[in-house]
Write a protein that holds these residues in place. Structure first.
Motif, PDB file in Angstrom:
ATOM      1  N   ARG A 140      -4.998   1.856 -11.423  1.00 12.50           N
ATOM      2  CA  ARG A 140      -4.187   0.760 -10.693  1.00 12.50           C
ATOM      3  C   ARG A 140      -4.413   0.950  -9.170  1.00 12.50           C
ATOM      4  NH1 ARG A 140       1.681   0.352 -13.867  1.00 12.50           N
ATOM      5  NH2 ARG A 140       0.990  -0.453 -15.569  1.00 12.50           N
ATOM      6  N   ALA A 141      -4.364   2.190  -8.543  1.00  9.27           N
ATOM      7  CA  ALA A 141      -4.400   2.341  -7.158  1.00  9.27           C
ATOM      8  C   ALA A 141      -5.993   1.909  -6.596  1.00  9.27           C
ATOM      9  CB  ALA A 141      -4.135   3.620  -6.522  1.00  9.27           C
ATOM     10  N   ALA A 142      -6.969   2.185  -7.479  1.00  9.34           N
ATOM     11  CA  ALA A 142      -8.087   1.700  -6.989  1.00  9.34           C
ATOM     12  C   ALA A 142      -8.559   0.211  -7.202  1.00  9.34           C
ATOM     13  CB  ALA A 142      -9.256   2.251  -8.261  1.00  9.34           C
ATOM     14  N   GLU A 143      -7.610  -0.321  -8.157  1.00  7.39           N
ATOM     15  CA  GLU A 143      -7.870  -1.827  -8.243  1.00  7.39           C
ATOM     16  C   GLU A 143      -7.166  -2.507  -7.343  1.00  7.39           C
ATOM     17  OE1 GLU A 143      -9.656  -3.571  -9.940  1.00  7.39           O
ATOM     18  OE2 GLU A 143      -8.558  -5.580 -10.141  1.00  7.39           O
ATOM     19  N   ILE A 144      -6.088  -2.022  -7.004  1.00 10.28           N
ATOM     20  CA  ILE A 144      -5.370  -2.885  -5.645  1.00 10.28           C
ATOM     21  C   ILE A 144      -6.263  -2.524  -4.477  1.00 10.28           C
ATOM     22  CG2 ILE A 144      -3.230  -2.425  -4.274  1.00 10.28           C
ATOM     23  CD1 ILE A 144      -2.706  -3.840  -7.067  1.00 10.28           C
ATOM     24  N   ASP A 145      -6.718  -1.431  -4.541  1.00  8.61           N
ATOM     25  CA  ASP A 145      -7.402  -1.149  -3.145  1.00  8.61           C
ATOM     26  C   ASP A 145      -8.511  -2.109  -3.056  1.00  8.61           C
ATOM     27  OD1 ASP A 145      -7.686   0.521  -0.722  1.00  8.61           O
ATOM     28  OD2 ASP A 145      -9.817   0.985  -1.568  1.00  8.61           O
ATOM     29  N   LEU A 151       0.639   0.344   1.854  1.00  2.23           N
ATOM     30  CA  LEU A 151       0.635  -1.055   1.092  1.00  2.23           C
ATOM     31  C   LEU A 151       0.135  -0.620  -0.344  1.00  2.23           C
ATOM     32  CD1 LEU A 151       1.122  -3.982   1.544  1.00  2.23           C
ATOM     33  CD2 LEU A 151      -1.305  -4.081   2.304  1.00  2.23           C
ATOM     34  N   CYS A 152      -0.797   0.021  -0.564  1.00  2.00           N
ATOM     35  CA  CYS A 152      -1.132   0.490  -1.900  1.00  2.00           C
ATOM     36  C   CYS A 152      -0.348   0.938  -2.702  1.00  2.00           C
ATOM     37  CB  CYS A 152      -2.495   1.213  -1.787  1.00  2.00           C
ATOM     38  SG  CYS A 152      -3.966   0.344  -1.887  1.00  2.00           S
ATOM     39  N   GLY A 153       0.606   2.007  -2.189  1.00  2.00           N
ATOM     40  CA  GLY A 153       1.463   2.771  -2.831  1.00  2.00           C
ATOM     41  C   GLY A 153       2.781   1.911  -3.134  1.00  2.00           C
ATOM     42  N   THR A 154       2.949   0.991  -2.235  1.00  2.00           N
ATOM     43  CA  THR A 154       4.275  -0.224  -2.526  1.00  2.00           C
ATOM     44  C   THR A 154       3.714  -0.913  -3.822  1.00  2.00           C
ATOM     45  OG1 THR A 154       4.853   0.024  -0.371  1.00  2.00           O
ATOM     46  CG2 THR A 154       5.661  -1.791  -1.824  1.00  2.00           C
ATOM     47  N   ARG A 175       7.245   8.363   5.303  1.00  2.00           N
ATOM     48  CA  ARG A 175       7.263   7.354   3.948  1.00  2.00           C
ATOM     49  C   ARG A 175       6.139   7.658   2.548  1.00  2.00           C
ATOM     50  NH1 ARG A 175       7.887   4.871   0.280  1.00  2.00           N
ATOM     51  NH2 ARG A 175       9.547   6.215   0.316  1.00  2.00           N
ATOM     52  N   LEU A 176       5.092   7.900   3.392  1.00  2.00           N
ATOM     53  CA  LEU A 176       3.854   8.439   2.107  1.00  2.00           C
ATOM     54  C   LEU A 176       4.312   9.872   1.601  1.00  2.00           C
ATOM     55  CD1 LEU A 176       0.686   7.771   4.018  1.00  2.00           C
ATOM     56  CD2 LEU A 176       1.622   6.854   1.967  1.00  2.00           C
ATOM     57  N   ASP A 177       5.348  10.515   2.268  1.00  2.00           N
ATOM     58  CA  ASP A 177       5.407  11.947   1.861  1.00  2.00           C
ATOM     59  C   ASP A 177       6.785  12.057   1.080  1.00  2.00           C
ATOM     60  OD1 ASP A 177       3.422  13.070   3.388  1.00  2.00           O
ATOM     61  OD2 ASP A 177       4.668  13.645   5.293  1.00  2.00           O
ATOM     62  N   THR A 178       7.285  10.931   1.010  1.00  2.00           N
ATOM     63  CA  THR A 178       8.245  10.775   0.113  1.00  2.00           C
ATOM     64  C   THR A 178       8.074   9.796  -1.219  1.00  2.00           C
ATOM     65  OG1 THR A 178       9.728  10.748   2.237  1.00  2.00           O
ATOM     66  CG2 THR A 178      10.829  10.225   0.212  1.00  2.00           C
ATOM     67  N   PRO A 179       8.396  10.374  -2.308  1.00  3.02           N
ATOM     68  CA  PRO A 179       8.160   9.534  -3.367  1.00  3.02           C
ATOM     69  C   PRO A 179       9.097   8.179  -3.278  1.00  3.02           C
ATOM     70  CG  PRO A 179       9.134  11.731  -4.077  1.00  3.02           C
ATOM     71  CD  PRO A 179       9.099  11.480  -2.513  1.00  3.02           C
ATOM     72  N   LEU A 180       8.304   7.285  -3.692  1.00  2.00           N
ATOM     73  CA  LEU A 180       9.057   5.590  -3.790  1.00  2.00           C
ATOM     74  C   LEU A 180      10.270   5.968  -4.760  1.00  2.00           C
ATOM     75  CD1 LEU A 180       6.400   3.069  -4.285  1.00  2.00           C
ATOM     76  CD2 LEU A 180       7.965   3.352  -2.305  1.00  2.00           C
ATOM     77  N   HIS A 181      11.562   5.224  -4.281  1.00  2.00           N
ATOM     78  CA  HIS A 181      12.560   5.402  -5.121  1.00  2.00           C
ATOM     79  C   HIS A 181      12.221   4.367  -6.467  1.00  2.00           C
ATOM     80  CE1 HIS A 181      16.866   4.987  -6.080  1.00  2.00           C
ATOM     81  NE2 HIS A 181      16.766   3.855  -6.400  1.00  2.00           N
ATOM     82  N   SER A 182      12.953   5.253  -7.592  1.00  2.00           N
ATOM     83  CA  SER A 182      12.326   4.627  -8.872  1.00  2.00           C
ATOM     84  C   SER A 182      13.350   3.440  -9.181  1.00  2.00           C
ATOM     85  CB  SER A 182      12.296   5.737 -10.087  1.00  2.00           C
ATOM     86  OG  SER A 182      13.779   6.266 -10.232  1.00  2.00           O
TER      87      SER A 182
END
Lengths: 212, 262
Positions: A59-64, A104-107, A204-211
């Motif tokens: 998914r990350a590769a596709e978004i990128d 952005l990708c991570g979000t 932000r990157l070092d903290t996992p996104l809130h599930s």
């Protein structure tokens, strides 16, 4: 004198009328190109969703790939830093570009499941000056559990360059303006230090996104 | 995301006009943040606002978020729709009056009709068969239509973001709550008292993921909230509708961005 003015007005009017069709054609071309870009992108995403296995890396590769293909990431990155972009050093700009894209990708990947079950209906398209075109549309949840969401794609249509998306507006909310205002607030609260934004993005990157 | 437009609607149902007035009085006593220390020029009381925001987030974490989560998981879809219908119905008199004051007579007629027809069930069931959606109009929007300046950005305890103008408008909208006309009858009192907390929980539940995304995943949740509020409010004031592409105001915003990029 009055007659001369009338002749002048009629003459200018004729010139305007003569120039009008060419202008309309150009605006129409830009709108068609922008609309075509969005249609292709949606089809591209739908093709991926049809075969999506839920693998986060895929998914990350596709978004990128989608960001690189359909979005003007240089413009988005610059705009998102507001007036502080000019003050940033070359190293800071490079680091920010990398972090911004990663965040952005991570979000998007973090919210990827929300894309499932959505149908897209194209809406009205309008040219905004000679800089960009707004392509409207609506996302509808095929299961009917979520209300329809109106969306506007802001597409840069510059002469001699392919059209590229630079902003998405959801229900009157511009994602780029929101990000820019937040980024500028972080810099201003830290006495104008561009480095503070880089640190905040790294955190932000070092903290996992809130599930959800 | 209709986050803060709906939140404004909840404000209109609150019987706690005292909170609004107290907030105005308290903030009038706050010292302004120096312009060079503000993260947004419109945020005159930023230091005080950030403290109130931290308090509001605490209230959300300990009360609203868990209750809204339970509400989402336990109340069936039909029950939640009925509550949303009632809250929307309660704002119809205010919408009708404000639409009239703004010259939006069709919307005023639709709101009046909706209020009368659905009054049979206190708005819990939507009996109207009209597909045209009533655009909610509040007194803050009416003040804007008469060119009253929007004033400062305020973070109001419990209620959340407002401008001075929209906060003043909320006070007037409270008076237009239809349940006020039932006087002090027990049933009316109960429903009126329940409207505020139920409205807050319903709002939080309806925007659960979007709200959590701002709260937990932002670089600066306060700044993001302010940006979302101003853009949403501007959309309401400009009467932007979903199927109309863009607006002149947004274009202006991007003109400045294009200038910055040169």
């Amino acid at each position: 004198m009055m007659i001369r003015r009338r002749f002048l007005a009629v003459g200018l009017g004729c010139l305007g009328l003569a120039a009008l069709p060419a202008g309309i054609v150009r605006a129409d071309d830009r709108q068609a190109a922008a609309g075509g870009l969005i249609d292709t992108m949606i089809a591209d995403l739908q093709a991926f969703l049809a075969t999506d296995t839920g693998d986060v890396e895929a998914r990350a590769a596709e978004i990128d790939r989608v960001l690189g293909t359909y979005f003007d990431m240089d413009t988005i990155t610059r705009f998102s830093a507001g007036q502080y972009w000019r003050a940033a050093s070359a190293d800071q700009r490079t680091e920010y570009e990398m972090l911004f894209r990663e965040v952005l990708c991570g979000t998007i990947v973090g919210n990827f499941d929300q894309l499932n079950g959505l149908a897209y209906t194209p809406g009205a398209t309008s040219a905004k000056g000679d800089k960009f075109v707004i392509v409207g549309g609506t996302f509808t949840d095929t299961s009917g559990t979520r209300p329809p969401v109106a969306i506007n794609w802001r597409v840069l249509t510059r002469k001699g360059k392919p059209p590229r998306v630079f902003d998405i507006e959801i229900e009157n909310l511009s994602l780029l303006v929101t990000q820019k205002q937040e980024n500028v607030a972080v810099i201003r609260k830290n006495k104008g230090q561009f480095g503070a934004l880089i640190e905040a993005m790294q955190a932000r990157l070092d903290t996992p996104l809130h599930s959800k | 995301m209709k986050l803060y437009s709906e939140l404004d609607g909840i404000g209109a149902h609150l019987s706690a006009a005292g909170i609004l007035i107290a907030a105005l009085v308290a903030l009038s006593g706050c010292s302004a943040t120096p312009p060079t220390e503000r993260s947004d020029a419109r945020d005159r009381y930023e230091d005080a606002n950030r403290k109130v925001f931290a308090f509001n987030m605490g209230v959300d974490s300990y009360v609203l978020e868990p209750v809204a989560s339970g509400y989402r998981n336990t109340v069936p879809e039909g029950g939640r729709t009925a509550i949303d219908n009632h809250l929307r119905w309660a704002s119809m008199p205010s919408t009708a009056i404000n639409s009239t004051l703004q010259g939006k007579f069709e919307n005023a007629a639709l709101a009046s009709l909706n209020f009368l027809v659905n009054g049979l069930t206190l708005g819990f069931a939507d009996l109207s068969e009209d597909d045209r959606e009533v655009q909610r109009e509040d007194f803050g929007q009416t003040l804007a239509a008469y060119d009253v300046p929007e004033g400062s950005y305020l973070m109001v305890p419990v209620l959340g973001p407002r401008t001075t103008r929209s906060l003043a408008g909320n006070v007037v909208d409270i008076v237009m709550n239809p349940l006020q006309i039932f006087g002090t009858s027990t049933t009316a009192d109960t429903v009126r008292t329940a409207q505020a907390p139920v409205g807050a929980v319903s709002f939080r539940a309806n925007n659960f993921d979007a709200f959590n995304d701002v709260k937990y995943n932002s670089l600066d949740p306060y700044a993001r909230t302010r940006s979302v509020y101003y853009q949403t409010r501007l959309g309401l004031l400009e009467d932007r509708v979903a199927d109309r592409a863009g607006s002149a105001v947004s274009e202006d915003e991007f003109d400045s961005l294009f200038e910055e990029a040169k």
